[in-house]
Design a protein around this motif. Sequence first.
Motif, PDB file in Angstrom:
ATOM      1  N   ILE A 469      38.741  50.184  38.526  1.00  0.00           N
ATOM      2  CA  ILE A 469      40.049  49.881  39.102  1.00  0.00           C
ATOM      3  C   ILE A 469      40.310  50.895  40.208  1.00  0.00           C
ATOM      4  CG2 ILE A 469      42.526  49.773  38.661  1.00  0.00           C
ATOM      5  CD1 ILE A 469      41.910  48.825  35.845  1.00  0.00           C
ATOM      6  N   LEU A 470      40.609  50.395  41.413  1.00  0.00           N
ATOM      7  CA  LEU A 470      40.834  51.251  42.573  1.00  0.00           C
ATOM      8  C   LEU A 470      42.276  51.147  43.034  1.00  0.00           C
ATOM      9  CD1 LEU A 470      37.701  50.371  44.798  1.00  0.00           C
ATOM     10  CD2 LEU A 470      37.842  51.974  42.875  1.00  0.00           C
ATOM     11  N   ASN A 471      42.742  52.228  43.664  1.00  0.00           N
ATOM     12  CA  ASN A 471      44.047  52.151  44.318  1.00  0.00           C
ATOM     13  C   ASN A 471      43.866  51.679  45.765  1.00  0.00           C
ATOM     14  OD1 ASN A 471      43.155  54.354  45.820  1.00  0.00           O
ATOM     15  ND2 ASN A 471      44.410  55.845  44.709  1.00  0.00           N
ATOM     16  N   GLU A 478      41.112  56.396  36.649  1.00  0.00           N
ATOM     17  CA  GLU A 478      40.596  56.544  35.288  1.00  0.00           C
ATOM     18  C   GLU A 478      41.705  56.270  34.276  1.00  0.00           C
ATOM     19  OE1 GLU A 478      37.497  56.974  34.752  1.00  0.00           O
ATOM     20  OE2 GLU A 478      36.822  57.533  36.764  1.00  0.00           O
ATOM     21  N   GLY A 479      41.309  55.938  33.065  1.00  0.00           N
ATOM     22  CA  GLY A 479      42.270  55.754  31.977  1.00  0.00           C
ATOM     23  C   GLY A 479      43.204  54.585  32.215  1.00  0.00           C
ATOM     24  N   PRO A 480      44.342  54.571  31.513  1.00  0.00           N
ATOM     25  CA  PRO A 480      45.321  53.496  31.702  1.00  0.00           C
ATOM     26  C   PRO A 480      45.816  53.491  33.147  1.00  0.00           C
ATOM     27  CG  PRO A 480      45.836  54.790  29.750  1.00  0.00           C
ATOM     28  CD  PRO A 480      44.774  55.542  30.502  1.00  0.00           C
ATOM     29  N   ASN A 481      45.714  52.342  33.814  1.00  0.00           N
ATOM     30  CA  ASN A 481      46.097  52.281  35.215  1.00  0.00           C
ATOM     31  C   ASN A 481      46.120  50.842  35.687  1.00  0.00           C
ATOM     32  OD1 ASN A 481      46.854  53.908  37.526  1.00  0.00           O
ATOM     33  ND2 ASN A 481      45.440  55.438  36.703  1.00  0.00           N
ATOM     34  N   GLU A 482      46.590  50.663  36.918  1.00  0.00           N
ATOM     35  CA  GLU A 482      46.632  49.315  37.498  1.00  0.00           C
ATOM     36  C   GLU A 482      46.280  49.384  38.968  1.00  0.00           C
ATOM     37  OE1 GLU A 482      49.730  45.526  37.998  1.00  0.00           O
ATOM     38  OE2 GLU A 482      50.087  47.060  36.457  1.00  0.00           O
ATOM     39  N   GLY A 483      45.514  48.401  39.434  1.00  0.00           N
ATOM     40  CA  GLY A 483      45.123  48.374  40.835  1.00  0.00           C
ATOM     41  C   GLY A 483      44.188  47.212  41.128  1.00  0.00           C
ATOM     42  N   TYR A 484      43.262  47.422  42.055  1.00  0.00           N
ATOM     43  CA  TYR A 484      42.295  46.400  42.453  1.00  0.00           C
ATOM     44  C   TYR A 484      41.121  46.380  41.470  1.00  0.00           C
ATOM     45  CZ  TYR A 484      44.476  46.211  47.117  1.00  0.00           C
ATOM     46  OH  TYR A 484      45.339  46.051  48.158  1.00  0.00           O
ATOM     47  N   LEU A 485      40.763  45.186  40.987  1.00  0.00           N
ATOM     48  CA  LEU A 485      39.579  45.053  40.142  1.00  0.00           C
ATOM     49  C   LEU A 485      38.341  44.913  41.021  1.00  0.00           C
ATOM     50  CD1 LEU A 485      38.223  44.662  37.360  1.00  0.00           C
ATOM     51  CD2 LEU A 485      38.611  42.203  37.651  1.00  0.00           C
ATOM     52  N   VAL A 486      37.380  45.797  40.797  1.00  0.00           N
ATOM     53  CA  VAL A 486      36.116  45.761  41.541  1.00  0.00           C
ATOM     54  C   VAL A 486      34.963  45.938  40.551  1.00  0.00           C
ATOM     55  CG1 VAL A 486      37.161  46.713  43.642  1.00  0.00           C
ATOM     56  CG2 VAL A 486      36.094  48.260  41.973  1.00  0.00           C
ATOM     57  N   PHE A 487      33.742  45.691  41.048  1.00  0.00           N
ATOM     58  CA  PHE A 487      32.552  45.933  40.230  1.00  0.00           C
ATOM     59  C   PHE A 487      31.598  46.842  40.988  1.00  0.00           C
ATOM     60  CE2 PHE A 487      34.124  41.837  38.600  1.00  0.00           C
ATOM     61  CZ  PHE A 487      34.342  42.215  37.283  1.00  0.00           C
ATOM     62  N   LYS A 488      30.973  47.765  40.235  1.00  0.00           N
ATOM     63  CA  LYS A 488      30.146  48.797  40.839  1.00  0.00           C
ATOM     64  C   LYS A 488      28.714  48.355  41.111  1.00  0.00           C
ATOM     65  CE  LYS A 488      32.461  52.819  38.768  1.00  0.00           C
ATOM     66  NZ  LYS A 488      32.232  54.077  38.011  1.00  0.00           N
ATOM     67  N   TYR A 517      31.934  45.530  44.788  1.00  0.00           N
ATOM     68  CA  TYR A 517      32.254  44.103  44.947  1.00  0.00           C
ATOM     69  C   TYR A 517      33.739  43.947  44.642  1.00  0.00           C
ATOM     70  CZ  TYR A 517      32.805  39.202  43.614  1.00  0.00           C
ATOM     71  OH  TYR A 517      33.252  37.910  43.494  1.00  0.00           O
ATOM     72  N   VAL A 518      34.500  43.402  45.580  1.00  0.00           N
ATOM     73  CA  VAL A 518      35.952  43.271  45.450  1.00  0.00           C
ATOM     74  C   VAL A 518      36.288  41.850  44.997  1.00  0.00           C
ATOM     75  CG1 VAL A 518      38.171  43.467  46.631  1.00  0.00           C
ATOM     76  CG2 VAL A 518      36.280  44.990  47.259  1.00  0.00           C
ATOM     77  N   THR A 519      36.948  41.730  43.853  1.00  0.00           N
ATOM     78  CA  THR A 519      37.231  40.408  43.288  1.00  0.00           C
ATOM     79  C   THR A 519      38.400  39.702  43.948  1.00  0.00           C
ATOM     80  OG1 THR A 519      38.764  41.293  41.630  1.00  0.00           O
ATOM     81  CG2 THR A 519      36.422  41.190  41.026  1.00  0.00           C
ATOM     82  N   GLY A 520      39.331  40.479  44.530  1.00  0.00           N
ATOM     83  CA  GLY A 520      40.559  39.887  45.051  1.00  0.00           C
ATOM     84  C   GLY A 520      41.642  39.783  43.994  1.00  0.00           C
ATOM     85  N   ASP A 521      41.340  40.233  42.775  1.00  0.00           N
ATOM     86  CA  ASP A 521      42.311  40.188  41.680  1.00  0.00           C
ATOM     87  C   ASP A 521      42.830  41.579  41.351  1.00  0.00           C
ATOM     88  OD1 ASP A 521      42.629  37.451  40.266  1.00  0.00           O
ATOM     89  OD2 ASP A 521      40.501  37.562  40.720  1.00  0.00           O
ATOM     90  N   GLY A 522      44.080  41.613  40.937  1.00  0.00           N
ATOM     91  CA  GLY A 522      44.641  42.837  40.405  1.00  0.00           C
ATOM     92  C   GLY A 522      44.337  42.936  38.923  1.00  0.00           C
ATOM     93  N   CYS A 523      44.351  44.171  38.412  1.00  0.00           N
ATOM     94  CA  CYS A 523      43.961  44.370  37.019  1.00  0.00           C
ATOM     95  C   CYS A 523      44.656  45.599  36.457  1.00  0.00           C
ATOM     96  CB  CYS A 523      42.445  44.545  36.936  1.00  0.00           C
ATOM     97  SG  CYS A 523      41.796  44.688  35.265  1.00  0.00           S
ATOM     98  N   ARG A 524      44.969  45.515  35.174  1.00  0.00           N
ATOM     99  CA  ARG A 524      45.540  46.651  34.453  1.00  0.00           C
ATOM    100  C   ARG A 524      44.606  47.014  33.302  1.00  0.00           C
ATOM    101  NH1 ARG A 524      48.782  46.757  29.881  1.00  0.00           N
ATOM    102  NH2 ARG A 524      49.089  44.486  29.979  1.00  0.00           N
ATOM    103  N   ARG A 525      44.386  48.310  33.105  1.00  0.00           N
ATOM    104  CA  ARG A 525      43.604  48.787  31.959  1.00  0.00           C
ATOM    105  C   ARG A 525      44.542  49.574  31.047  1.00  0.00           C
ATOM    106  NH1 ARG A 525      39.121  51.267  34.386  1.00  0.00           N
ATOM    107  NH2 ARG A 525      40.499  53.019  34.782  1.00  0.00           N
ATOM    108  N   ASP A 526      44.558  49.193  29.772  1.00  0.00           N
ATOM    109  CA  ASP A 526      45.488  49.868  28.869  1.00  0.00           C
ATOM    110  C   ASP A 526      44.841  51.098  28.224  1.00  0.00           C
ATOM    111  OD1 ASP A 526      43.933  49.027  26.691  1.00  0.00           O
ATOM    112  OD2 ASP A 526      45.252  47.352  26.183  1.00  0.00           O
ATOM    113  N   GLY A 529      41.415  50.820  26.751  1.00  0.00           N
ATOM    114  CA  GLY A 529      40.319  50.405  27.626  1.00  0.00           C
ATOM    115  C   GLY A 529      40.228  48.907  27.849  1.00  0.00           C
ATOM    116  N   TYR A 530      41.198  48.146  27.357  1.00  0.00           N
ATOM    117  CA  TYR A 530      41.209  46.688  27.549  1.00  0.00           C
ATOM    118  C   TYR A 530      41.643  46.350  28.976  1.00  0.00           C
ATOM    119  CZ  TYR A 530      40.628  45.564  22.569  1.00  0.00           C
ATOM    120  OH  TYR A 530      40.142  45.422  21.296  1.00  0.00           O
ATOM    121  N   TYR A 531      41.027  45.311  29.533  1.00  0.00           N
ATOM    122  CA  TYR A 531      41.352  44.861  30.892  1.00  0.00           C
ATOM    123  C   TYR A 531      42.276  43.646  30.835  1.00  0.00           C
ATOM    124  CZ  TYR A 531      37.777  48.012  32.681  1.00  0.00           C
ATOM    125  OH  TYR A 531      37.050  49.133  33.008  1.00  0.00           O
ATOM    126  N   TRP A 532      43.307  43.678  31.686  1.00  0.00           N
ATOM    127  CA  TRP A 532      44.290  42.601  31.780  1.00  0.00           C
ATOM    128  C   TRP A 532      44.361  42.159  33.246  1.00  0.00           C
ATOM    129  CZ3 TRP A 532      47.494  41.547  27.313  1.00  0.00           C
ATOM    130  CH2 TRP A 532      47.299  42.442  26.254  1.00  0.00           C
TER     131      TRP A 532
END
Length: 670
Positions: A469-471, A478-488, A517-526, A529-532
């Motif tokens: 998750i990137l800003n 790192e940890g609980p956060n929200e931002g751009y969902l990407v893949f390494k 790789y930028v998905t174009g989706d936003g994501c939250r990690r609680d 470690g779960y992704y929303w």
Amino acid sequence: MYKETQVMTLLNKYVRILKYNILHLILSEFWVDIAKEFFWKTKHTGQFLDYNFDVTKGEIFVKCMEGATTNICYNVLDRNVHEKKLGDKVAFYWEGNEPGDEKTVTYRELLQEVCKFANVLKLQGVKKGDRVSIYMPMVVELVVAMLACARIGAVHSIVFAGFSAESLCERIIDSQCSLLVTADGFYRGDKLINLKVIADEALEKCRDKSFPVERCIMLKHLSKEEQEASSPGSLSPPAKRSCPDLQVPWNPEVDVCWHSLMEGASDECEPVWCESEDPLFILYTSGSTGKPKGVLHTVSGYMLYTATTFKLVFDYHPDDVYWCTADIGWITGHSYITYGPLANGATSVLFEGLPTYPDVSRMWEIVDKYHVSKFYTAPTAIRLLMKYGSEPVHKYKRSSLKILGTVGEPINPEAWQWYYNVVGDGRCPVVDTFWQTETGGHVLTPLPAATPLKPGSATFPFFGVVPAILNESGEELEGPNEGYLVFKQPWPGVMRTVFGNHQRFETTYFKKFPGFYVTGDGCRRDKDGYYWITGRIDDMLNVSGHLLSTAEVESALVEHEAVAEAAVVGTPHPVKGESLYCFVTLTDGIDYTTTLEAELRKQVREKIGAIATPDYIQNAPGLPKTRSGKIMRRLLRKIASNQQDLGDVSTLADSTVIEQLFENRCCTAL
């Protein structure tokens, strides 16, 4: 001497590199072991997966199993029939639009029909690397056509049968298809869709744009002749779908009949052996610029990934009956109706109809009829059926169900709970899968009975998928956060390029955050470690699980001579998830009327398809813009959902526009 902090920094960096290399080695061995289950004409050489995700270091690429040759059709059919002795096993229970219109197709029958149609394609001049456009309803022949292409190394480009003639034409031209495969028509509920008329209109548009398609193969699905007797080469004989009055246009210079061609075709056809990175199919998905993107998937990596995700995510066992309710015109149908299930020798239900026709119990009737154990559908369908309560569900036992799945969009917790408790009787795990046309298969998903579930969360990454998750600045959070969902890093089934436009591929997915790789989706990690998934961040809308470009809808609206400017946003919808809310500024002297509104809806339907029909169209004498002229869609979303708290409006060029737009808000949808 290094300071202690410098030593620790270097040591931590070394540990990260070591961990990454060990993980990469383990994953390679994981996929190599899976690859041993498939047939390869020649083995791969070198590393299993090679790639570059960083545009600053050169061209983006992903290569899987270089040097290997195989054929995906051979692996999903011949291997099952000859090596696994599954020839008499049911591949598909076909369930037509009308109850009682049904057909059972075995693996042996499917292989024979695929070979016959592969020979038909070859006689029509189709060869390895050629593109074939397929525009068909949910019939077994659609599966036959796509696998026949794969058998001879041709590239299929399936266009959803709900798209308009304009959309079909655009996709045919972009992919440079040499041949179109279609059908006369089909019923969607009680509505007749004259598919051949739409296909002919598309081919006429292609000719007008100097791209004539020389051949169109048409399947008789509803035509009068087919009602009298089962035609040769038909896997879907007539029952209750007869439409003897259907008028089917025919151009003898272009059109040829599926049944006539199949009648004399041999049911033996040697597969064409393809390189691992040879193209398998092109599938178009909406683009933020308005022009659809031709997502290109290749043979080996896609085969391994769809086969493995299907097997593990649905906990597939040989006695399962699996039903994915998607249309093959979308990626879900490609991966989890055709390639993934067939690669595992699975028995599937192939459904032509609607969940509410002829009544709202249809899906549960089918579950009981075929003893479906694994069921995969969209949150839109779940929310739609929720409206009718539990009684239509409880009319049927559903005792065969073991696993429930969702796909297409994030599922809200209320729908999740209804699905789990009412449909699954509180005993079936719900696998909430996140993935995209571009990813080829599931990337975030629970594994049934292994992953503790949280309603609405796609939980954790699949094996080999490394999310982050990137800003806005591209810094990894790192940890609980929200931002751009990407893949390494890639996985075997990820897309390889945008057909004919690799630069667009790099710009869309890799330039915003180099190395990801930028998905174009936003994501939250609680905290666990779960992704929303929180929804699209770019100018895309997810309507009933279908990704639509706001730019594409805006373009269709402004083509009307009465519209000077248009802006489209999404607003929450209780069933669809999001609905289309359109603001239109009219040309001077034009009055906004109900007639004009109907014309604008018709224009969007004709340009894109019924799925893009606007729910709301609002007369907007002016649009909120910055002083530089940029439309502030953030404010339009607030207006569409009647949220009075607008936040910072200091950059607005004319704040009086806002009050006027609130006064003109649409209160009722189409």
